[in-house]
Design a protein around this motif. Sequence first.
Motif, PDB file in Angstrom:
ATOM      1  N   ASP A 189       3.547   3.097  -9.276  1.00  0.00           N
ATOM      2  CA  ASP A 189       4.098   3.222  -7.934  1.00  0.00           C
ATOM      3  C   ASP A 189       5.617   3.205  -8.068  1.00  0.00           C
ATOM      4  OD1 ASP A 189       5.103   2.615  -5.309  1.00  0.00           O
ATOM      5  OD2 ASP A 189       3.127   1.865  -4.751  1.00  0.00           O
ATOM      6  N   VAL A 190       6.270   4.312  -7.683  1.00  0.00           N
ATOM      7  CA  VAL A 190       7.711   4.427  -7.925  1.00  0.00           C
ATOM      8  C   VAL A 190       8.540   4.081  -6.687  1.00  0.00           C
ATOM      9  CG1 VAL A 190       7.456   6.071  -9.810  1.00  0.00           C
ATOM     10  CG2 VAL A 190       7.643   6.922  -7.461  1.00  0.00           C
ATOM     11  N   ARG A 191       7.906   3.471  -5.683  1.00  0.00           N
ATOM     12  CA  ARG A 191       8.651   2.974  -4.530  1.00  0.00           C
ATOM     13  C   ARG A 191       9.303   1.635  -4.870  1.00  0.00           C
ATOM     14  NH1 ARG A 191       4.118   2.485  -0.211  1.00  0.00           N
ATOM     15  NH2 ARG A 191       3.009   1.693  -2.055  1.00  0.00           N
ATOM     16  N   GLU A 192      10.134   1.143  -3.974  1.00  0.00           N
ATOM     17  CA  GLU A 192      10.720  -0.180  -4.160  1.00  0.00           C
ATOM     18  C   GLU A 192       9.638  -1.244  -3.979  1.00  0.00           C
ATOM     19  OE1 GLU A 192      13.912  -0.652  -5.192  1.00  0.00           O
ATOM     20  OE2 GLU A 192      14.004   1.533  -5.293  1.00  0.00           O
ATOM     21  N   GLU A 193       9.953  -2.475  -4.347  1.00  0.00           N
ATOM     22  CA  GLU A 193       8.926  -3.512  -4.393  1.00  0.00           C
ATOM     23  C   GLU A 193       8.330  -3.839  -3.026  1.00  0.00           C
ATOM     24  OE1 GLU A 193       8.820  -7.422  -6.965  1.00  0.00           O
ATOM     25  OE2 GLU A 193       9.539  -7.932  -4.963  1.00  0.00           O
ATOM     26  N   ASP A 194       9.154  -3.848  -1.973  1.00  0.00           N
ATOM     27  CA  ASP A 194       8.611  -4.223  -0.670  1.00  0.00           C
ATOM     28  C   ASP A 194       7.565  -3.239  -0.165  1.00  0.00           C
ATOM     29  OD1 ASP A 194       8.851  -6.138   1.724  1.00  0.00           O
ATOM     30  OD2 ASP A 194       9.064  -4.159   2.625  1.00  0.00           O
ATOM     31  N   PRO A 195       7.828  -1.934  -0.133  1.00  0.00           N
ATOM     32  CA  PRO A 195       6.748  -1.021   0.284  1.00  0.00           C
ATOM     33  C   PRO A 195       5.552  -1.055  -0.651  1.00  0.00           C
ATOM     34  CG  PRO A 195       8.700   0.213  -0.417  1.00  0.00           C
ATOM     35  CD  PRO A 195       9.099  -1.219  -0.301  1.00  0.00           C
ATOM     36  N   PHE A 196       5.788  -1.239  -1.941  1.00  0.00           N
ATOM     37  CA  PHE A 196       4.675  -1.393  -2.890  1.00  0.00           C
ATOM     38  C   PHE A 196       3.785  -2.552  -2.470  1.00  0.00           C
ATOM     39  CE2 PHE A 196       3.257  -3.943  -6.581  1.00  0.00           C
ATOM     40  CZ  PHE A 196       2.349  -3.065  -7.152  1.00  0.00           C
ATOM     41  N   ALA A 197       4.409  -3.681  -2.115  1.00  0.00           N
ATOM     42  CA  ALA A 197       3.649  -4.880  -1.768  1.00  0.00           C
ATOM     43  C   ALA A 197       2.866  -4.731  -0.472  1.00  0.00           C
ATOM     44  CB  ALA A 197       4.580  -6.082  -1.674  1.00  0.00           C
ATOM     45  N   GLN A 198       3.215  -3.771   0.343  1.00  0.00           N
ATOM     46  CA  GLN A 198       2.493  -3.577   1.602  1.00  0.00           C
ATOM     47  C   GLN A 198       1.155  -2.877   1.406  1.00  0.00           C
ATOM     48  OE1 GLN A 198       3.802  -5.298   3.963  1.00  0.00           O
ATOM     49  NE2 GLN A 198       5.632  -5.616   2.705  1.00  0.00           N
ATOM     50  N   GLY A 199       0.961  -2.250   0.239  1.00  0.00           N
ATOM     51  CA  GLY A 199      -0.317  -1.603  -0.026  1.00  0.00           C
ATOM     52  C   GLY A 199      -0.264  -0.743  -1.273  1.00  0.00           C
ATOM     53  N   HIS A 200      -1.203  -0.980  -2.204  1.00  0.00           N
ATOM     54  CA  HIS A 200      -1.251  -0.210  -3.453  1.00  0.00           C
ATOM     55  C   HIS A 200      -2.613  -0.392  -4.105  1.00  0.00           C
ATOM     56  CE1 HIS A 200       0.147  -4.296  -4.512  1.00  0.00           C
ATOM     57  NE2 HIS A 200      -0.680  -4.149  -5.532  1.00  0.00           N
ATOM     58  N   PRO A 201      -3.005   0.501  -5.035  1.00  0.00           N
ATOM     59  CA  PRO A 201      -4.245   0.323  -5.790  1.00  0.00           C
ATOM     60  C   PRO A 201      -4.183  -0.935  -6.660  1.00  0.00           C
ATOM     61  CG  PRO A 201      -3.492   2.599  -5.923  1.00  0.00           C
ATOM     62  CD  PRO A 201      -2.382   1.811  -5.302  1.00  0.00           C
ATOM     63  N   LEU A 202      -5.336  -1.467  -6.999  1.00  0.00           N
ATOM     64  CA  LEU A 202      -5.421  -2.733  -7.728  1.00  0.00           C
ATOM     65  C   LEU A 202      -4.603  -2.731  -9.008  1.00  0.00           C
ATOM     66  CD1 LEU A 202      -6.690  -5.542  -8.155  1.00  0.00           C
ATOM     67  CD2 LEU A 202      -8.660  -4.403  -9.208  1.00  0.00           C
ATOM     68  N   PHE A 203      -4.754  -1.681  -9.826  1.00  0.00           N
ATOM     69  CA  PHE A 203      -4.097  -1.678 -11.134  1.00  0.00           C
ATOM     70  C   PHE A 203      -2.831  -0.824 -11.165  1.00  0.00           C
ATOM     71  CE2 PHE A 203      -8.426  -3.013 -12.497  1.00  0.00           C
ATOM     72  CZ  PHE A 203      -8.049  -4.245 -13.025  1.00  0.00           C
ATOM     73  N   ALA A 204      -2.242  -0.590  -9.997  1.00  0.00           N
ATOM     74  CA  ALA A 204      -0.948   0.096  -9.979  1.00  0.00           C
ATOM     75  C   ALA A 204       0.137  -0.853 -10.464  1.00  0.00           C
ATOM     76  CB  ALA A 204      -0.627   0.577  -8.570  1.00  0.00           C
ATOM     77  N   ALA A 205       1.069  -0.316 -11.245  1.00  0.00           N
ATOM     78  CA  ALA A 205       2.246  -1.070 -11.691  1.00  0.00           C
ATOM     79  C   ALA A 205       3.456  -0.555 -10.927  1.00  0.00           C
ATOM     80  CB  ALA A 205       2.452  -0.888 -13.196  1.00  0.00           C
ATOM     81  N   ASN A 206       4.279  -1.447 -10.472  1.00  0.00           N
ATOM     82  CA  ASN A 206       5.455  -1.055  -9.705  1.00  0.00           C
ATOM     83  C   ASN A 206       6.664  -0.906 -10.630  1.00  0.00           C
ATOM     84  OD1 ASN A 206       7.623  -2.620  -7.249  1.00  0.00           O
ATOM     85  ND2 ASN A 206       7.087  -0.479  -7.448  1.00  0.00           N
ATOM     86  N   ILE A 207       7.092   0.333 -10.830  1.00  0.00           N
ATOM     87  CA  ILE A 207       8.333   0.627 -11.558  1.00  0.00           C
ATOM     88  C   ILE A 207       9.147   1.543 -10.658  1.00  0.00           C
ATOM     89  CG2 ILE A 207       9.392   1.391 -13.705  1.00  0.00           C
ATOM     90  CD1 ILE A 207       6.744   1.119 -15.105  1.00  0.00           C
ATOM     91  N   PRO A 208      10.031   0.984  -9.836  1.00  0.00           N
ATOM     92  CA  PRO A 208      10.760   1.820  -8.876  1.00  0.00           C
ATOM     93  C   PRO A 208      11.537   2.938  -9.556  1.00  0.00           C
ATOM     94  CG  PRO A 208      11.047  -0.503  -8.357  1.00  0.00           C
ATOM     95  CD  PRO A 208      10.370  -0.442  -9.698  1.00  0.00           C
TER      96      PRO A 208
END
Length: 527
Positions: free
Chosen positions: A26-45
């Motif tokens: 997930d290449v969004r910033e952390e806050d939008p990532f935290a609002q909804g994402h797949p279980l095994f998605a990794a957040n790297i903005p």
Amino acid sequence: MSTVTTRRYRDIRRALLAREELALIDVREEDPFAQGHPLFAANIPLSKLELEVLARVPRAATPITVYDNGEGLATVAARRLFALGYSDVAVLDGGLAGWRAAGGELFRDVNVPSKAFGELVESVRHTPSLAAEQVQALLDEKADVIVLDARRFDEYQTMSIPGGISVPGAELVLRVAELAPDPNTQVVVNCAGRTRSIIGTQSLVNAGIPNPVAALRNGTIGWTLAGQRLAHGQQRRFTEVGAGTRANAGRQARQVADRAGVLRLDRAGLAQWQTEAGRTTYLFDVRTPEEYSAGHLPGSRSVPGGQLVQETDHVASVRGARIVLVDDDGVRANMSASWLAQMGWQVAVLDGLSPADFDNAGEWQPPLPELPAANEISVEQLSTWLKQDGTVLLDFTTSANYVKRHIPGAHWAIRAQLAEALERLPQASRYVLTCGSSLLARFAAQDLQALTRTPVYLLEGGTAQWIAAGLPLETGESQLAVRRTDRYRRPYEGTDNPREAMQGYLDWEFGLIAQLERDGTHGFKVL
């Protein structure tokens, strides 16, 4: 450059169920990532992609799928990944909305795999716990009780149970015998919420320590909701243990690891794994950062074991990869590995090491791509320019760091939102970019110069150099060019969160097991 293709939800789900390697980013910033994402998605903005991805996805042939929620970030990220040398990169078909439309489950918050696993552990093992009121009563009665805080030391210092001792999660089995030598002493393990309390308590139960053990139910959130006082700035920490304690804890931890199916490797076996081009192998040193800095195995990364179990996705961002853990006592690596194995990872502990193997000193340095060129200026030059009209200073540090302190007049921005930021900035005859060290700002300078004909400069040494020169600073949210979406405000951190947010977070955690069942891809197996 390779063509950017798409990958479908069903293909990713199939790979997850088959335990194949994949990185869903997930290449969004952390806050939008935290609002909804797949279980095994990794957040790297996208903003920090070049600084983080080489460590988190170390194998160039890893199948990578990037996504956003319609912001147009994913295609840019895919092209940057190709430029970095990754060969199998795709964009998620339909983005986050496509995942949802195809039947994919979405999870809130951060480090969700670990938190959901913790809830499953408590459900399966009926991990013992005590309510905040019960623990307070024990403390008031001066009963034979000890409170061990399983979080990082900095989190413990922010807020903790009065009289509690900082013992980060992976240290518990190693240290508890000397912290509570009387087997009748009640041991209470706490964190801010639930996960590290549960995992820490169950670690002691799994290792077979003789003491009664219980998690502080709902952690400092539960303590606060009960109307009880927290302490701030406490300094109590674990101390070193004797050889006998270390040896006994090593035997206990090894038994737990063996039950969990943890593999064993020696240096030759590790070298063999690392030469296999078709697999990703992470090498993590799970001791304390201080121990790592004093001496570590070459090529290993410092990831204290408690935090590794708590936020596995943040360091091992390739689901299906192999993880090798290192320590010098046979306790922390084995206990941490036992949890990773239950979370569906192929994990091994590196055996047969001697003190001579820990011959690299210093901090871990992340791998970085070639750094782009930039027109650098000194702090003295910037100080002169800021006294003149037309100089616009942009700061790309985290918003929390910016609020804490920044160069007077600096505008805060997010690298991936430069076009939006430019619309809100004053007219400039020159731009100067900074961040803590100017590393991230160096990449932002290249992006900004592509958007404007106005000259762009980089502050040499960043804001740290400005501070070292003793120049003045400002605090506060004085000039935000974009919204502070770079970090999700966790309901369990700090002490000024609304009670409704704290209770809402607990309710969310209680619902994670049902979400795991609906998702069906987790592969968790509790001992």
